[in-house]
Design an enzyme around this catalytic site. Structure first.
Site, short mmCIF file in Angstrom:
data_model
loop_
_atom_site.label_atom_id
_atom_site.label_comp_id
_atom_site.label_asym_id
_atom_site.label_seq_id
_atom_site.Cartn_x
_atom_site.Cartn_y
_atom_site.Cartn_z
N SER A 127 0.84 -1.21 0.00
CA SER A 127 0.00 0.00 0.00
C SER A 127 0.86 1.25 0.00
CB SER A 127 -0.93 0.02 1.22
OG SER A 127 -0.16 0.02 2.42
N HIS A 150 -5.08 -5.07 -2.49
CA HIS A 150 -4.86 -4.52 -1.16
C HIS A 150 -5.94 -5.01 -0.19
CE1 HIS A 150 -4.67 -0.90 1.73
NE2 HIS A 150 -3.78 -1.80 2.08
N GLU A 162 -9.24 -3.55 -2.28
CA GLU A 162 -8.91 -2.64 -3.37
C GLU A 162 -8.07 -3.38 -4.41
OE1 GLU A 162 -8.68 1.73 -1.29
OE2 GLU A 162 -7.10 0.30 -0.79
N ASN A 201 -7.40 4.38 2.59
CA ASN A 201 -6.48 4.98 3.54
C ASN A 201 -6.19 6.45 3.25
OD1 ASN A 201 -6.12 2.89 5.34
ND2 ASN A 201 -4.43 1.97 4.20
#
Length: 812
Positions: A127, A150, A162, A201
C-alpha cells in the site's frame, strides 16, 4: 441470451511473506477452501522455514481469530523462499506481502517470472509503493497478469478489497480476481488508481489526523471527539481514538508519515503530518491496546484518557457534550441534519470537520478514483462508515453544503461547479436494477448494474412485493415462487408478533402455490433471540399459562420449520443467538453467512434453551455416536452439554456446523450480501428435487440418571472452586437433567416431543426463580429500551409467584 459463465476460481495460492498481513491473508484464503503455501525468508539452523512457521503460529493466537476453525489452519503449508520456491510454480495465484522495499519486491518478481505457471496471477499487497514500479522490468506476459490487491487488516473481518490494475493488466485478470474476491473471499471490491495509499487509507487517514488535531488545535476533549465521530454519525463504535489505540499509534504514525512523504502534489499534504500529541505518545512507548495504554488506559476498572497538557491519564474534565437531542432526531440522516444545524459546540465541531473532509474527498476525484461511488464504497467497506463522504454530502443537502464550503473558502474542484451549473444536486440516482452515480470525468450519471445475486428487501417491499405484514414481521415475494419471512422487530427479537407472522407465513406457503420459504432479513444481525421484555412482563404479572403457551408455540415454530411440507431455508448473518440459533438448528438446509456468530446463550439469563435447542443438542450427540452404547454416546453428550452450559458462541458458520448449531447439509456463503439469493436458489433446488421433510425423531438415545452423574459432579466441583455462581451451577444441572432424559433409571430412547416437554418444564420453573428474574432484569436494563426497563424493575421486586402456582421440575 444466457449469462456468461463466471471466471474460473482459484484453488491454490502462495503467499510470500509471513508477517502480520501475509499470515492473515493466507488464513483467509484457507477459510475459502484454498490450498495455501506460506513462504518467508530462509533461516539459519535446522528449521529453515522457522520464520513462516512462526508467522502461522502467531496468526493462530490472534484475537479476533483469522481462521474460521482451528482445523482450517491445516490447509496452510509453510516453507521458505530458498528451498521451497518451486512450489509457487504449482499455484493459481501468488500474493506478495514481503517487506516494503521496492528493490526486494522487484527481485522477487524477477524470480517469480521464471517460476510461475503461464496462467498464474501474481499480485502485490503493498500500500506504500507504486504498483507499476513493482513489476517494472518484467516481460509483457508477466505484466498482463500482474496487479495490486490490497487487503485491509484484519483481512477476514474488513470487507474492503482494493484492486489496482496497472496500464498493462489484462482486463480478464482484473475481472477474475475481482469476482473471486467478491464471491469466494466475501469482499467488497473497489477498483482504485495507482496512487499513494489508494482510496480508503487516503481519505480515512486524512479524517483520523483531522480528528486528532481537533484535540491539539481546538481543545476538544478526546471523549467528545469519539462521541461525535462514532455511531452518532454512522461510524464504528470505536470512533477515532479507540480505533487508533486498536490499530496501534506507531502504525498510525508510520502510515501518516508515508503519506506525507508520498503525496507531494497534494494541496493538503501537511494534514498528514502526525499531530504532536500522537508523536509524543509514540515517543514514550504508549502505543495503544498492545501496550495497554494509548489515548485511553484502563486503571482500576475505569477508562481514563490522556490529558494533552500533563500527559497523565485522568477522568475527563468538564462537562461532556450532550447528544441526547441529536439521538432523538431519528435515523442516521435525521441525526446528521440535526447535528449540522446545531448552534452549539457540537454543531460547530461537526460542520468544521465535515465540510473540510467532504471538500478534501471531492478534490481527490479523479486523482484516486474516477467515480464518487468508489470513494464512498471504499470508506464504507474499509472503515465501517454507513455513509461515504458524497452520500453524507447528499444527505445534508448538496446546495447547503456547497454554500457553506464557499463561505469558509474551502478549495473545491472544477467538477463540483460544473455539477451546479448543470443543475445537478444529487451524486446518486436509482434506476431499474442499476445504481447511477455522477461521473466528474463524463459530466453525467454513469449507471452500474446492481449484482443479480444480491436481493434488496427494501426495494422488493417498496416495489409491491410485500404480501402481508404485521407490526414486527412481513411476508415478501422474492419471485419464482419463493416467499421470504422477514423479522422487523427491535433487534429482530422473536416475540409474539414475530411468531404469529411466522405461522401465518408457513400456512400461506404450505397451502398456496409457493415453492417454499426463506426466513431472513436485511439487518446486520439475524436476531438476538427471544423477546425477553415480553417474557418479563408476563412473569411480573404472573401469567404462567400464557408463558407456557408461548414456550410451546416457540417449540412448535421450530418443529414446523423442520417438518414443513415445502422447503424452508433459514438464512443468517451476524449474531444468531438463543431462539434464533434454535430456528437455525431446526432447519435442515440453512444458508449461513460465513460471519454468522451462532450460539445458545440462554444460561446468561438464568434459563435453558427451550425452543427445541436442548432437545436438538441431545439428539445431535446421539447421532454423532458410533452406536447406541452409552460409552459411545457419552463423549458427544458431554460436548453438547458443555457447549450449552458455557453459552459457547460459534465464531463462524463453519464452527457452528462443528458445534451442532448448523446442519452439515447447510451452505456457508462467504459474502453475506449474497445469502438471501443463495437461500432462494436453495429453496428452488430442494423443490425441484422433490422436497421431503426428514422423519420425526421417535427414538433419541438418552442416558438417564447414571449418565447425568458425571455432569453433576463436574458442575459441583466448579461451584466449590468458585468458578461459577450458584445459580449458574443450578441451571447447568437442569440442562444436564433435560439432555439425559430426566429422572430415568438408565439409558433408554425418548421421542423428541418428550424432550421438548422436559425443556419447557424446566424453562418455566427457572422463570420462577428469583435469581433468574434478577439476571433477566440486569440484561434488560443494560440492553433494552424504556419499556423493557420497566419490566426489569418489576422483575426485581417480583416475589417467587411461580413456586406458588406450579411445582418446579424435579431437581437432580
Amino acid at each position: 441470451m444466457p449469462d456468461a459463465p463466471p471466471p474460473r476460481p482459484f484453488r491454490t495460492a502462495a503467499v510470500l511473506g509471513a508477517g502480520v498481513m501475509g499470515a492473515q491473508i493466507a488464513a483467509h484464503l484457507a477459510n475459502a477452501g484454498l490450498g495455501v503455501h506460506l513462504l518467508d525468508i530462509a533461516a539459519d539452523g535446522p528449521d529453515r522455514s522457522a520464520p513462516a512457521r512462526k508467522g502461522l503460529a502467531v496468526a493462530r493466537k490472534l484475537n479476533p481469530n483469522p481462521f474460521f476453525t482451528a482445523e482450517v489452519a491445516e490447509q496452510i503449508r509453510v516453507g521458505n523462499l530458498d528451498d521451497d520456491f518451486d512450489r509457487v510454480g504449482e499455484v493459481d495465484w501468488v500474493i506478495e506481502a514481503v517487506i516494503e522495499r521496492l528493490d526486494i519486491k522487484q527481485d522477487l518478481m524477477a524470480r517469480l517470472e521464471k517460476t510461475v505457471r503461464e496462467d498464474a496471477v501474481v499480485s502485490t499487497n503493498t500500500s506504500g509503493l507504486p504498483i507499476h514500479l513493482v513489476s517494472e522490468g518484467r516481460g509483457d506476459a508477466f505484466r498482463r497478469r500482474f496487479l495490486g490487491t490490497h487487503f485491509f487488516n484484519p483481512p477476514r473481518y474488513l470487507k474492503l478489497f482494493e484492486v489496482i490494475p496497472t496500464p498493462d493488466t489484462d482486463p480478464a485478470v482484473l475481472e477474475r480476481v475481482s469476482a473471486f474476491a467478491r464471491v469466494h473471499l466475501g469482499k467488497g471490491v473497489v477498483v482504485a488508481k495507482d496512487t499513494p495509499n489508494f482510496i480508503g487509507n487516503r481519505i480515512g487517514i486524512y479524517a483520523a489526523m483531522q480528528a486528532i488535531r481537533e484535540v491539539t488545535e481546538h481543545g476538544t476533549r478526546i471523549e467528545d471527539v469519539d462521541l461525535l465521530t462514532g455511531t452518532l454519525i454512522g461510524r464504528p463504535r470505536s470512533a477515532t481514538f479507540r480505533t487508533a489505540d486498536l490499530v496501534g499509534l506507531d502504525t498510525m504514525v508510520h502510515v501518516a508519515n508515508n503519506l506525507h512523504e508520498a503525496v507531494e502534489g497534494d494541496e493538503s499534504r501537511e494534514a498528514f503530518r502526525p499531530p504532536w500529541l500522537l508523536l509524543k505518545l509514540v515517543e514514550r512507548g504508549t502505543l495503544g491496546a498492545k501496550t495497554k495504554g494509548g489515548f485511553y488506559k484502563k486503571v482500576d476498572g475505569k477508562i481514563l484518557s490522556v490529558d494533552p497538557e500533563s500527559m497523565e491519564y485522568r477522568p475527563p474534565a468538564g462537562k461532556r457534550v450532550d447528544v441526547d437531542a441529536i439521538k432523538k432526531a431519528g435515523g442516521l440522516r435525521e441525526r446528521l441534519a440535526a447535528l449540522y444545524a446545531d448552534k452549539g459546540r457540537m454543531g460547530e465541531f461537526f460542520r468544521r470537520t465535515t465540510l473540510d473532509l467532504l471538500a478534501y474527498a471531492a478534490r481527490r476525484v479523479p486523482e484516486i478514483a474516477d467515480e464518487v461511488v468508489d470513494v464512498d464504497d471504499a470508506l464504507k467497506l474499509g472503515f465501517g462508515w454507513r455513509l461515504g463522504p458524497f452520500e453524507t454530502w447528499e444527505a445534508l443537502g448538496f446546495a447547503r453544503v456547497l454554500s457553506d464550503m464557499r463561505e469558509q473558502r474551502l478549495v473545491l474542484p472544477d467538477w463540483i461547479g460544473a455539477m451546479e451549473q448543470a443543475g445537478v444536486t444529487e451524486f446518486y440516482r436509482a434506476g431499474d436494477g442499476t445504481r447511477g452515480s455522477w461521473s466528474p470525468a463524463r459530466g453525467e450519471y454513469v449507471d452500474r448494474s446492481l449484482p443479480r445475486d444480491v436481493l434488496r428487501l427494501d426495494t422488493i417491499a417498496s416495489g409491491g412485493g410485500e404480501v402481508w405484514s404485521n407490526e414486527e414481521s412481513a411476508l415478501l415475494d422474492l419471485g419464482d415462487g419463493v416467499a421470504l419471512f422477514e423479522f422487523r422487530s427491535k433487534m429482530n427479537s422473536i416475540g409474539r408478533k414475530v411468531l404469529e407472522g411466522l405461522f401465518h407465513a408457513l400456512d400461506e406457503v404450505e397451502s398456496g402455490s409457493w415453492a417454499g420459504l426463506v426466513i431472513g432479513n436485511a439487518a446486520e444481525h439475524f436476531s438476538v433471540g427471544a423477546n425477553l421484555a415480553e417474557m418479563a412482563f408476563a412473569t411480573m404479572q404472573g401469567r404462567w399459562n400464557e408463558l407456557e403457551e408461548a414456550v410451546a408455540t416457540f417449540q412448535q415454530a421450530g418443529q414446523r420449520i423442520r417438518y414443513a411440507g415445502k422447503p424452508v431455508v433459514v438464512a443468517t448473518q451476524g449474531r444468531v443467538l438463543g431462539g434464533a440459533c434454535e430456528m437455525t438448528m431446526a432447519c435442515t438446509h440453512p444458508v449461513c453467512a460465513a460471519e454468522s456468530y451462532v450460539g445458545l446463550v440462554e444460561i446468561g439469563a438464568g434459563l435453558i434453551p427451550a425452543g427445541g435447542g436442548t432437545m436438538r443438542m441431545a439428539a445431535w450427540a446421539a447421532e454423532q455416536a458410533a452406536s447406541d452404547a452409552p460409552e459411545h454416546v457419552a463423549p458427544f453428550l458431554r460436548r453438547a452439554f458443555e457447549t450449552v452450559a458455557k453459552a459457547q458462541v460459534a465464531t463462524s458458520a463453519t464452527e457452528a456446523q462443528r458445534l451442532g448449531f448448523m446442519s452439515p447439509a447447510g451452505t456457508v456463503v462467504m459474502n453475506a450480501d449474497r445469502r438471501l439469493f443463495v437461500a432462494k436458489r436453495e429453496v428452488l433446488r430442494l423443490a425441484e428435487e422433490g422436497h421431503r421433510a426428514p422423519a420425526v425423531r421417535h427414538a433419541i438415545r438418552v442416558l438417564g440418571t447414571p449418565g447425568r452423574g458425571p455432569f453433576d459432579v463436574g458442575v459441583s466441583h466448579l461451584l466449590q472452586g468458585g468458578f461459577v455462581r450458584p445459580h449458574d451451577a443450578y441451571v447447568a444441572k437442569r440442562i444436564a437433567w433435560v439432555m439425559t432424559g430426566g429422572d430415568l433409571p438408565g439409558p433408554t430412547w425418548l421421542h423428541e416431543q418428550q424432550l421438548l416437554d422436559l425443556e419447557r418444564e424446566v424453562f418455566l420453573s427457572l422463570l420462577g426463580e428469583k435469581a433468574t428474574q434478577k439476571q433477566i432484569a440486569e440484561l434488560l436494563t443494560r440492553n433494552q429500551p424504556k419499556a423493557a426497563q420497566m419490566a426489569a424493575k418489576g422483575l426485581v421486586s417480583l416475589s417467587n409467584v411461580f413456586r406458588k402456582k406450579r411445582s418446579p421440575a424435579p431437581k437432580s
